[in-house]
Design a protein around this motif. Sequence first.
Motif, PDB file in Angstrom:
ATOM      1  N   UNK A  71      -4.789   1.200  -0.085  1.00 24.79           N
ATOM      2  CA  UNK A  71      -4.660   0.426  -1.406  1.00 24.79           C
ATOM      3  C   UNK A  71      -3.553   0.620  -2.030  1.00 24.79           C
ATOM      4  N   UNK A  72      -3.257   0.098  -3.196  1.00 25.68           N
ATOM      5  CA  UNK A  72      -2.067   0.372  -3.949  1.00 25.68           C
ATOM      6  C   UNK A  72      -2.247  -0.098  -5.451  1.00 25.68           C
ATOM      7  N   UNK A  73      -1.573   0.605  -6.289  1.00 27.16           N
ATOM      8  CA  UNK A  73      -1.486   0.041  -7.796  1.00 27.16           C
ATOM      9  C   UNK A  73      -0.184  -0.336  -7.945  1.00 27.16           C
ATOM     10  N   UNK A  74      -0.072  -1.861  -8.545  1.00 31.32           N
ATOM     11  CA  UNK A  74       1.283  -2.429  -8.665  1.00 31.32           C
ATOM     12  C   UNK A  74       0.967  -3.418  -9.952  1.00 31.32           C
ATOM     13  N   UNK A  75       2.140  -3.559 -10.577  1.00 32.26           N
ATOM     14  CA  UNK A  75       2.122  -4.200 -11.820  1.00 32.26           C
ATOM     15  C   UNK A  75       3.036  -5.472 -11.766  1.00 32.26           C
TER      16      UNK A  75
ATOM     17  N   UNK B 145      -8.748  -2.042   0.140  1.00 31.67           N
ATOM     18  CA  UNK B 145      -8.970  -2.909   1.233  1.00 31.67           C
ATOM     19  C   UNK B 145      -9.378  -1.970   2.546  1.00 31.67           C
ATOM     20  N   UNK B 146     -10.708  -1.990   3.001  1.00 29.60           N
ATOM     21  CA  UNK B 146     -11.139  -1.336   4.154  1.00 29.60           C
ATOM     22  C   UNK B 146     -11.572  -2.149   5.160  1.00 29.60           C
TER      23      UNK B 146
ATOM     24  N   UNK C  33     -14.387   6.836   1.272  1.00 30.22           N
ATOM     25  CA  UNK C  33     -12.930   6.752   0.894  1.00 30.22           C
ATOM     26  C   UNK C  33     -12.768   6.046  -0.406  1.00 30.22           C
ATOM     27  N   UNK C  34     -13.470   5.194  -0.699  1.00 30.34           N
ATOM     28  CA  UNK C  34     -13.343   4.327  -1.904  1.00 30.34           C
ATOM     29  C   UNK C  34     -13.234   5.375  -3.205  1.00 30.34           C
ATOM     30  N   UNK C  35     -14.319   6.162  -3.222  1.00 33.61           N
ATOM     31  CA  UNK C  35     -14.428   7.509  -4.346  1.00 33.61           C
ATOM     32  C   UNK C  35     -13.129   8.114  -4.330  1.00 33.61           C
ATOM     33  N   UNK C  36     -12.705   8.551  -3.233  1.00 33.90           N
ATOM     34  CA  UNK C  36     -11.497   9.534  -3.240  1.00 33.90           C
ATOM     35  C   UNK C  36     -10.189   8.798  -3.634  1.00 33.90           C
ATOM     36  N   UNK C  37     -10.232   7.513  -3.167  1.00 34.19           N
ATOM     37  CA  UNK C  37      -8.862   6.625  -3.628  1.00 34.19           C
ATOM     38  C   UNK C  37      -8.912   6.254  -4.930  1.00 34.19           C
ATOM     39  N   UNK C  38     -10.105   5.860  -5.402  1.00 30.29           N
ATOM     40  CA  UNK C  38     -10.112   5.478  -6.881  1.00 30.29           C
ATOM     41  C   UNK C  38      -9.779   6.756  -7.709  1.00 30.29           C
ATOM     42  N   UNK C  39     -10.300   7.889  -7.328  1.00 29.32           N
ATOM     43  CA  UNK C  39      -9.917   8.977  -8.189  1.00 29.32           C
ATOM     44  C   UNK C  39      -8.405   9.414  -8.176  1.00 29.32           C
TER      45      UNK C  39
END
Length: 136
Positions: free
Chosen positions: A87-91, A101-102, A114-120
């Motif tokens: 994933x990514x954080x963008x503005x 995206x998985x 994976x989602x839990x780790x990446x959201x953290x």
Amino acid sequence: MATKRTRSGADIFCGSLRMETETVFHADGTIRTFPCPYEPVQQVTRSGAAVKMKAKVVVEADGHTSVEPYQRGSGERYRRLMRTAHGEVKETHTDVIVKLQFRKSHGRYGICDMMEDEVDDMLAFIETTDSIVSLK
């Protein structure tokens, strides 16, 4: 013909140029512009190659058309702040966008882990970064 995708802050065109053109508006939304035959051949792009730009195109009812790059000089609509494995954080000027995206092949439980780790990681980044100044 080589094609260049611009990502830097460099100028795309060789200054401001005026050119008489023929423009064809197709029913499917495609717009094609060609220099008129009497226009002298000139290099328009700074690189000398074709340039792909991401831009907003506005066509008025009378045919007046404007094309504006999303980010001046960059050719990009978003500014990427952080990237993770999936994933990514963008503005943009007004929004912060968080994208994950998985692949389905990771399976339901693998995706959840994976989602839990990446959201953290993303939450920690957003909480500590000074890049996102307008968030409260």
